[in-house]
Design a protein around this motif. Structure first.
Motif, PDB file in Angstrom:
ATOM      1  N   GLY A 193     -12.908  73.006 -16.762  1.00 19.50           N
ATOM      2  CA  GLY A 193     -12.115  71.813 -16.495  1.00 19.50           C
ATOM      3  C   GLY A 193     -12.819  70.966 -15.457  1.00 19.50           C
ATOM      4  N   ILE A 194     -12.803  69.659 -15.653  1.00 15.38           N
ATOM      5  CA  ILE A 194     -13.440  68.728 -14.711  1.00 15.38           C
ATOM      6  C   ILE A 194     -12.458  67.605 -14.428  1.00 15.38           C
ATOM      7  CG2 ILE A 194     -15.383  67.172 -14.303  1.00 15.38           C
ATOM      8  CD1 ILE A 194     -16.930  68.859 -16.452  1.00 15.38           C
ATOM      9  N   ASP A 195     -12.102  67.427 -13.162  1.00 16.57           N
ATOM     10  CA  ASP A 195     -11.184  66.352 -12.774  1.00 16.57           C
ATOM     11  C   ASP A 195     -11.952  65.240 -12.071  1.00 16.57           C
ATOM     12  OD1 ASP A 195      -8.619  65.215 -12.713  1.00 16.57           O
ATOM     13  OD2 ASP A 195      -8.271  65.908 -10.665  1.00 16.57           O
ATOM     14  N   GLU A 196     -11.391  64.036 -12.108  1.00 17.53           N
ATOM     15  CA  GLU A 196     -11.984  62.854 -11.466  1.00 17.53           C
ATOM     16  C   GLU A 196     -13.420  62.632 -11.947  1.00 17.53           C
ATOM     17  OE1 GLU A 196     -10.088  60.858 -10.038  1.00 17.53           O
ATOM     18  OE2 GLU A 196      -8.421  62.019  -9.221  1.00 17.53           O
ATOM     19  N   ALA A 197     -13.604  62.733 -13.255  1.00 19.85           N
ATOM     20  CA  ALA A 197     -14.938  62.637 -13.854  1.00 19.85           C
ATOM     21  C   ALA A 197     -15.618  61.305 -13.572  1.00 19.85           C
ATOM     22  CB  ALA A 197     -14.846  62.865 -15.361  1.00 19.85           C
ATOM     23  N   GLN A 198     -14.855  60.251 -13.353  1.00 27.96           N
ATOM     24  CA  GLN A 198     -15.451  58.941 -13.097  1.00 27.96           C
ATOM     25  C   GLN A 198     -16.301  58.923 -11.828  1.00 27.96           C
ATOM     26  OE1 GLN A 198     -12.151  59.498 -12.746  1.00 27.96           O
ATOM     27  NE2 GLN A 198     -11.676  58.894 -10.649  1.00 27.96           N
ATOM     28  N   PHE A 199     -16.067  59.868 -10.918  1.00 36.21           N
ATOM     29  CA  PHE A 199     -16.824  59.916  -9.669  1.00 36.21           C
ATOM     30  C   PHE A 199     -18.130  60.705  -9.781  1.00 36.21           C
ATOM     31  CE2 PHE A 199     -12.498  59.522  -7.434  1.00 36.21           C
ATOM     32  CZ  PHE A 199     -12.579  58.135  -7.421  1.00 36.21           C
ATOM     33  N   PHE A 200     -18.360  61.342 -10.930  1.00 37.82           N
ATOM     34  CA  PHE A 200     -19.590  62.114 -11.103  1.00 37.82           C
ATOM     35  C   PHE A 200     -20.750  61.205 -11.509  1.00 37.82           C
ATOM     36  CE2 PHE A 200     -16.736  65.757 -11.261  1.00 37.82           C
ATOM     37  CZ  PHE A 200     -17.470  66.714 -10.586  1.00 37.82           C
ATOM     38  N   ASP A 201     -21.950  61.743 -11.422  1.00 37.12           N
ATOM     39  CA  ASP A 201     -23.160  61.008 -11.769  1.00 37.12           C
ATOM     40  C   ASP A 201     -23.285  60.873 -13.288  1.00 37.12           C
ATOM     41  OD1 ASP A 201     -24.902  63.481 -12.671  1.00 37.12           O
ATOM     42  OD2 ASP A 201     -24.008  64.024 -10.741  1.00 37.12           O
ATOM     43  N   ASP A 202     -24.260  60.072 -13.710  1.00 38.06           N
ATOM     44  CA  ASP A 202     -24.455  59.776 -15.132  1.00 38.06           C
ATOM     45  C   ASP A 202     -24.960  60.965 -15.941  1.00 38.06           C
ATOM     46  OD1 ASP A 202     -23.561  57.202 -14.791  1.00 38.06           O
ATOM     47  OD2 ASP A 202     -25.563  56.359 -14.525  1.00 38.06           O
ATOM     48  N   GLU A 203     -25.268  62.075 -15.304  1.00 35.43           N
ATOM     49  CA  GLU A 203     -25.732  63.272 -16.004  1.00 35.43           C
ATOM     50  C   GLU A 203     -24.561  64.085 -16.565  1.00 35.43           C
ATOM     51  OE1 GLU A 203     -28.660  65.683 -17.591  1.00 35.43           O
ATOM     52  OE2 GLU A 203     -28.769  63.671 -16.759  1.00 35.43           O
ATOM     53  N   LEU A 204     -23.326  63.746 -16.183  1.00 37.58           N
ATOM     54  CA  LEU A 204     -22.158  64.531 -16.618  1.00 37.58           C
ATOM     55  C   LEU A 204     -22.031  64.650 -18.136  1.00 37.58           C
ATOM     56  CD1 LEU A 204     -19.748  66.224 -15.737  1.00 37.58           C
ATOM     57  CD2 LEU A 204     -18.380  64.120 -15.704  1.00 37.58           C
ATOM     58  N   PRO A 205     -22.206  63.589 -18.929  1.00 38.89           N
ATOM     59  CA  PRO A 205     -22.117  63.773 -20.388  1.00 38.89           C
ATOM     60  C   PRO A 205     -23.117  64.801 -20.912  1.00 38.89           C
ATOM     61  CG  PRO A 205     -21.976  61.458 -19.848  1.00 38.89           C
ATOM     62  CD  PRO A 205     -22.352  62.170 -18.568  1.00 38.89           C
ATOM     63  N   ASN A 206     -24.341  64.799 -20.404  1.00 38.79           N
ATOM     64  CA  ASN A 206     -25.338  65.774 -20.820  1.00 38.79           C
ATOM     65  C   ASN A 206     -24.908  67.188 -20.433  1.00 38.79           C
ATOM     66  OD1 ASN A 206     -27.898  66.551 -21.941  1.00 38.79           O
ATOM     67  ND2 ASN A 206     -28.622  66.831 -19.846  1.00 38.79           N
ATOM     68  N   VAL A 207     -24.385  67.352 -19.235  1.00 43.74           N
ATOM     69  CA  VAL A 207     -23.889  68.658 -18.782  1.00 43.74           C
ATOM     70  C   VAL A 207     -22.772  69.147 -19.699  1.00 43.74           C
ATOM     71  CG1 VAL A 207     -22.597  69.793 -16.916  1.00 43.74           C
ATOM     72  CG2 VAL A 207     -24.608  68.390 -16.377  1.00 43.74           C
ATOM     73  N   CYS A 208     -21.846  68.263 -20.035  1.00 38.53           N
ATOM     74  CA  CYS A 208     -20.740  68.643 -20.931  1.00 38.53           C
ATOM     75  C   CYS A 208     -21.255  69.017 -22.311  1.00 38.53           C
ATOM     76  CB  CYS A 208     -19.717  67.513 -21.016  1.00 38.53           C
ATOM     77  SG  CYS A 208     -18.819  67.228 -19.477  1.00 38.53           S
ATOM     78  N   ASN A 209     -22.240  68.278 -22.820  1.00 39.61           N
ATOM     79  CA  ASN A 209     -22.842  68.613 -24.116  1.00 39.61           C
ATOM     80  C   ASN A 209     -23.504  69.981 -24.089  1.00 39.61           C
ATOM     81  OD1 ASN A 209     -22.465  66.890 -26.314  1.00 39.61           O
ATOM     82  ND2 ASN A 209     -23.929  65.406 -25.533  1.00 39.61           N
ATOM     83  N   ILE A 210     -24.245  70.278 -23.045  1.00 41.29           N
ATOM     84  CA  ILE A 210     -24.910  71.580 -22.933  1.00 41.29           C
ATOM     85  C   ILE A 210     -23.870  72.697 -22.947  1.00 41.29           C
ATOM     86  CG2 ILE A 210     -26.225  73.067 -21.354  1.00 41.29           C
ATOM     87  CD1 ILE A 210     -27.776  70.476 -20.531  1.00 41.29           C
ATOM     88  N   LEU A 211     -22.807  72.536 -22.159  1.00 39.28           N
ATOM     89  CA  LEU A 211     -21.751  73.554 -22.112  1.00 39.28           C
ATOM     90  C   LEU A 211     -21.086  73.724 -23.480  1.00 39.28           C
ATOM     91  CD1 LEU A 211     -20.155  72.713 -18.657  1.00 39.28           C
ATOM     92  CD2 LEU A 211     -21.423  74.794 -19.233  1.00 39.28           C
ATOM     93  N   ALA A 212     -20.725  72.609 -24.108  1.00 42.99           N
ATOM     94  CA  ALA A 212     -20.061  72.677 -25.419  1.00 42.99           C
ATOM     95  C   ALA A 212     -20.975  73.317 -26.456  1.00 42.99           C
ATOM     96  CB  ALA A 212     -19.627  71.284 -25.859  1.00 42.99           C
ATOM     97  N   ASN A 213     -22.263  73.001 -26.408  1.00 40.85           N
ATOM     98  CA  ASN A 213     -23.210  73.595 -27.354  1.00 40.85           C
ATOM     99  C   ASN A 213     -23.378  75.092 -27.124  1.00 40.85           C
ATOM    100  OD1 ASN A 213     -23.560  71.118 -28.531  1.00 40.85           O
ATOM    101  ND2 ASN A 213     -25.483  70.673 -27.493  1.00 40.85           N
ATOM    102  N   ARG A 214     -23.059  75.568 -25.934  1.00 42.02           N
ATOM    103  CA  ARG A 214     -23.076  77.004 -25.632  1.00 42.02           C
ATOM    104  C   ARG A 214     -21.775  77.692 -26.055  1.00 42.02           C
ATOM    105  NH1 ARG A 214     -25.057  76.915 -19.354  1.00 42.02           N
ATOM    106  NH2 ARG A 214     -27.207  76.268 -19.715  1.00 42.02           N
ATOM    107  N   GLY A 215     -20.814  76.914 -26.545  1.00 47.07           N
ATOM    108  CA  GLY A 215     -19.551  77.494 -26.977  1.00 47.07           C
ATOM    109  C   GLY A 215     -18.417  77.345 -25.989  1.00 47.07           C
ATOM    110  N   VAL A 216     -18.615  76.572 -24.935  1.00 46.41           N
ATOM    111  CA  VAL A 216     -17.587  76.388 -23.908  1.00 46.41           C
ATOM    112  C   VAL A 216     -16.652  75.246 -24.309  1.00 46.41           C
ATOM    113  CG1 VAL A 216     -17.190  75.801 -21.470  1.00 46.41           C
ATOM    114  CG2 VAL A 216     -19.141  77.227 -22.110  1.00 46.41           C
ATOM    115  N   ARG A 217     -15.363  75.438 -24.100  1.00 42.68           N
ATOM    116  CA  ARG A 217     -14.387  74.362 -24.258  1.00 42.68           C
ATOM    117  C   ARG A 217     -14.387  73.590 -22.939  1.00 42.68           C
ATOM    118  NH1 ARG A 217      -7.822  75.031 -24.393  1.00 42.68           N
ATOM    119  NH2 ARG A 217      -7.335  72.817 -24.685  1.00 42.68           N
TER     120      ARG A 217
END
Length: 192
Positions: free
Chosen positions: A93-117
């Protein structure tokens, strides 16, 4: 079988996905995030929650909703820290995502591709009504996007804007009801 079909099959077997919860301030984004994460905990899934270290409005470590519901989290400096700390879990779970850096979408993709919700909550627009931080990119790569609305404090219609009450042009200004109020499109565009 085509390569893309094989990749899709493996992802489906792993069960990874990205869910985005977005809307204005006071719309219930964090409340919905906490609800989904608690359900994952009830299902005995391993869960890890992250928030930006800069968000200390309610608590140093917990993610807290305006209704005072909370769930413990790990404050992080940047999105790459999420990869290190969320590597051996089933749900992130990630809250206040708007405050994170532009790498967050890539991080989320990597996690999801590993099977993480991956469940992400954040403001989709800043106080000027412009797309906020990495949220637009997250919404485009997500399997599901839930847009929640607050209630316009002026007219009672569904509110999708966070109207800033104080004179400060900084994009990031941590605040609550003393600094912001939810407004519908018509009331947001009324002259000051």
């Amino acid at each position: 079988m085509l390569y893309t079909e094989d990749v899709f099959r493996r992802r489906s077997e792993l069960g990874g996905s990205i869910e985005v919860i977005c809307g204005s301030m006071f719309s219930g984004k964090t409340e919905e995030l906490i609800r989904r994460l608690r359900r994952a905990q009830i299902a005995r899934l391993s869960v890890e929650i992250f928030k930006p270290r800069t968000d200390t409005r309610f608590d140093e470590t917990a993610v807290v909703s305006h209704n005072a519901n909370y769930i413990q989290s790990t404050p992080v400096e940047n999105s790459s820290s999420i990869l290190l700390l969320g590597s051996d879990v089933q749900v992130v779970g990630i809250d206040e995502a708007q405050f994170f850096d532009d790498e967050l979408p890539n991080v989320c993709n990597i996690l999801a591709n590993r099977g993480v919700r991956v469940i992400v909550a954040g403001l989709d627009m800043d106080f000027k009504g412009k797309p906020f931080g990495p949220m637009p990119q997250l919404m485009t790569i997500a399997e599901s996007v839930t847009k929640v609305h607050a209630v316009c404090v002026r007219c009672g219609n569904p509110a999708l804007y966070s109207y800033r009450l104080v004179a400060d042009e900084a994009t990031v200004l941590l605040g609550e009801k003393e600094s912001y109020e939810p407004r519908c499109r018509a009331c947001y565009n009324l002259p000051a």
